[in-house]
Design a protein around this motif. Structure first.
Motif, short mmCIF file in Angstrom:
data_model
loop_
_atom_site.label_atom_id
_atom_site.label_comp_id
_atom_site.label_asym_id
_atom_site.label_seq_id
_atom_site.Cartn_x
_atom_site.Cartn_y
_atom_site.Cartn_z
N LEU A 190 0.64 -1.17 0.11
CA LEU A 190 0.16 -0.18 -0.10
C LEU A 190 0.96 1.11 -0.04
CD1 LEU A 190 -2.70 -1.15 2.63
CD2 LEU A 190 -2.99 -0.96 -0.07
N TYR A 191 2.13 1.22 -0.25
CA TYR A 191 3.00 2.18 -0.19
C TYR A 191 2.55 3.46 -0.88
CZ TYR A 191 7.26 4.62 -0.02
OH TYR A 191 8.48 5.66 -0.07
N PRO A 192 2.16 3.33 -2.21
CA PRO A 192 1.87 4.36 -3.00
C PRO A 192 0.62 4.98 -2.36
CG PRO A 192 2.49 2.65 -4.41
CD PRO A 192 2.31 2.17 -3.12
N ILE A 193 -0.28 4.52 -2.02
CA ILE A 193 -1.32 4.86 -1.38
C ILE A 193 -1.17 5.77 -0.16
CG2 ILE A 193 -3.57 4.40 -0.24
CD1 ILE A 193 -3.43 2.20 -2.37
N LEU A 194 -0.21 4.97 0.94
CA LEU A 194 0.22 5.89 1.94
C LEU A 194 0.97 7.44 1.47
CD1 LEU A 194 1.88 2.88 4.17
CD2 LEU A 194 -0.39 3.99 4.46
N VAL A 195 1.88 7.14 0.63
CA VAL A 195 2.69 8.29 0.20
C VAL A 195 1.68 9.26 -0.48
CG1 VAL A 195 4.22 9.26 -1.46
CG2 VAL A 195 4.70 7.02 -0.26
N PHE A 196 0.63 8.92 -1.16
CA PHE A 196 -0.33 9.96 -1.69
C PHE A 196 -1.22 10.57 -0.60
CE2 PHE A 196 -4.72 10.79 -2.85
CZ PHE A 196 -4.65 11.84 -4.00
N ILE A 197 -1.68 9.87 0.65
CA ILE A 197 -2.44 10.50 1.41
C ILE A 197 -1.35 11.27 2.28
CG2 ILE A 197 -3.49 9.99 3.62
CD1 ILE A 197 -4.57 7.31 2.33
N GLY A 198 -0.25 10.96 2.64
CA GLY A 198 0.86 11.54 3.47
C GLY A 198 1.06 13.09 2.62
N LEU A 199 1.43 12.70 1.44
CA LEU A 199 1.75 13.95 0.70
C LEU A 199 0.87 15.09 0.31
CD1 LEU A 199 4.56 12.83 -1.85
CD2 LEU A 199 5.14 13.87 0.17
N ARG A 200 -0.51 14.41 0.39
CA ARG A 200 -1.82 15.40 -0.13
C ARG A 200 -2.47 16.01 1.17
NH1 ARG A 200 -4.69 15.34 -4.86
NH2 ARG A 200 -2.64 15.63 -5.60
N TYR A 201 -2.55 15.01 2.28
CA TYR A 201 -3.33 15.34 3.41
C TYR A 201 -2.59 15.36 4.84
CZ TYR A 201 -6.99 14.24 0.01
OH TYR A 201 -7.50 13.97 -1.36
N ILE A 202 -1.43 15.16 4.88
CA ILE A 202 -0.79 15.13 5.99
C ILE A 202 0.29 15.87 5.81
CG2 ILE A 202 0.43 13.72 7.92
CD1 ILE A 202 -1.52 11.43 6.96
N GLU A 203 1.00 16.58 6.79
CA GLU A 203 2.33 17.11 6.85
C GLU A 203 3.33 16.31 6.35
OE1 GLU A 203 4.38 20.70 7.21
OE2 GLU A 203 2.32 20.45 7.81
N PRO A 204 4.04 16.60 5.14
CA PRO A 204 5.05 15.38 4.53
C PRO A 204 5.99 15.02 5.50
CG PRO A 204 4.52 17.35 3.15
CD PRO A 204 3.88 17.77 4.54
N ILE A 205 6.44 15.84 6.23
CA ILE A 205 7.67 15.15 7.20
C ILE A 205 7.25 13.86 8.02
CG2 ILE A 205 7.03 16.70 9.25
CD1 ILE A 205 10.69 15.77 8.14
N TYR A 206 5.98 13.93 8.43
CA TYR A 206 5.55 12.86 9.11
C TYR A 206 5.41 11.56 8.16
CZ TYR A 206 3.88 16.53 12.46
OH TYR A 206 3.90 17.48 13.36
N ILE A 207 4.95 11.69 7.33
CA ILE A 207 4.86 10.49 6.22
C ILE A 207 6.27 10.17 5.88
CG2 ILE A 207 4.60 11.56 3.95
CD1 ILE A 207 2.96 8.44 4.92
N THR A 208 7.23 11.13 5.85
CA THR A 208 8.55 10.85 5.64
C THR A 208 9.25 9.96 6.66
OG1 THR A 208 8.59 12.80 4.29
CG2 THR A 208 10.87 11.73 5.07
N ILE A 209 9.04 10.44 8.00
CA ILE A 209 9.33 9.90 9.21
C ILE A 209 8.93 8.34 9.32
CG2 ILE A 209 9.31 9.81 11.68
CD1 ILE A 209 9.58 12.89 11.55
N THR A 210 7.73 8.26 8.98
CA THR A 210 6.75 6.99 9.17
C THR A 210 7.51 6.04 8.20
OG1 THR A 210 4.67 7.99 9.70
CG2 THR A 210 4.62 5.88 9.01
N ILE A 211 7.75 6.37 6.98
CA ILE A 211 8.42 5.62 5.85
C ILE A 211 9.72 5.11 6.37
CG2 ILE A 211 9.14 5.68 3.42
CD1 ILE A 211 6.76 7.29 2.93
N LEU A 212 10.44 5.92 6.79
CA LEU A 212 11.76 5.64 7.13
C LEU A 212 11.75 4.62 8.36
CD1 LEU A 212 13.58 9.09 7.06
CD2 LEU A 212 14.15 7.28 5.70
N PHE A 213 10.82 5.05 9.31
CA PHE A 213 10.64 4.01 10.46
C PHE A 213 10.27 2.45 9.85
CE2 PHE A 213 8.01 1.69 13.33
CZ PHE A 213 8.90 1.71 14.63
#
Length: 191
Positions: free
Chosen positions: A15-38
């Motif tokens: 589901l990575y692409p959907i997580l990125v889409f939601i993260g970059l579109r609706y959430i502060e991008p730094i949070y999705i970036t930290i989540t992905i790195l984790f």
């Protein structure tokens, strides 16, 4: 527990692409970036402990390569670097499949087919030649998928990137795998 965690993480990376889409579109991008790195770090730890995964070193290489790219992207507030994950992973798989085509190596598809086969009989020459040809098909697919995934990143269109990397590429992979698996069973069974 480890298998359950690995299955859960595999689902998240599916589901990575959907997580990125939601993260970059609706959430502060730094949070999705930290989540992905984790998630990548956790996946690396689990991958390190897998012993019979034929592409382990190449997938590990891809994951290790993506970490500094995403980290530097976050550092410089270039959050689109999270979209490079499919590019890097396809490139890593291309390398893994192509290296297995060397004359002294066993093609990846043969390794996978032998693991999936219930009997321990040796493959016939025909089956071995077939798995080599299929490995070539996957090698071509992964380099083409790397190029298309790269295009979706540089296009700058998040929707195009998400649809291709989160749907179309998976449908192509599933189709190739399904057709190949049916044919392989016939080739191996008839020998």
């Amino acid at each position: 527990m480890k298998n359950l965690l690995n299955l859960f993480l595999s689902g998240l990376f599916f589901l990575y692409p959907i997580l990125v889409f939601i993260g970059l579109r609706y959430i502060e991008p730094i949070y999705i970036t930290i989540t992905i790195l984790f998630l990548v770090f956790i996946r690396l730890i689990i991958l390190h402990n897998l012993n019979n995964f034929p592409l382990k070193r190449y997938v590990k290489f891809g994951m290790i390569l993506i970490v500094p790219i995403i980290f530097l992207g976050a550092l410089y507030k270039e959050y689109d670097t999270v979209k490079l994950y499919p590019v890097i992973m396809n490139l890593a798989l291309f390398i893994g499949f192509s290296v297995s085509l060397r004359s002294n190596a066993t093609p990846i598809i043969e390794i996978i087919a032998r693991k999936m086969q219930k009997t321990k009989n040796d493959f016939t020459l025909k089956a071995t030649e077939y798995t080599r040809k299929v490995t070539i098909v996957w090698t071509i697919f992964f380099i083409c998928n790397t190029l298309v995934s790269s295009y979706t990143v540089v296009s700058g269109d998040l929707e195009v990137w998400t649809v291709y990397n989160g749907l179309i590429s998976y449908l192509i992979i599933g189709t190739i795998f399904g057709i190949e698996y049916i044919i392989r069973r016939r080739v191996i069974k008839n020998d």
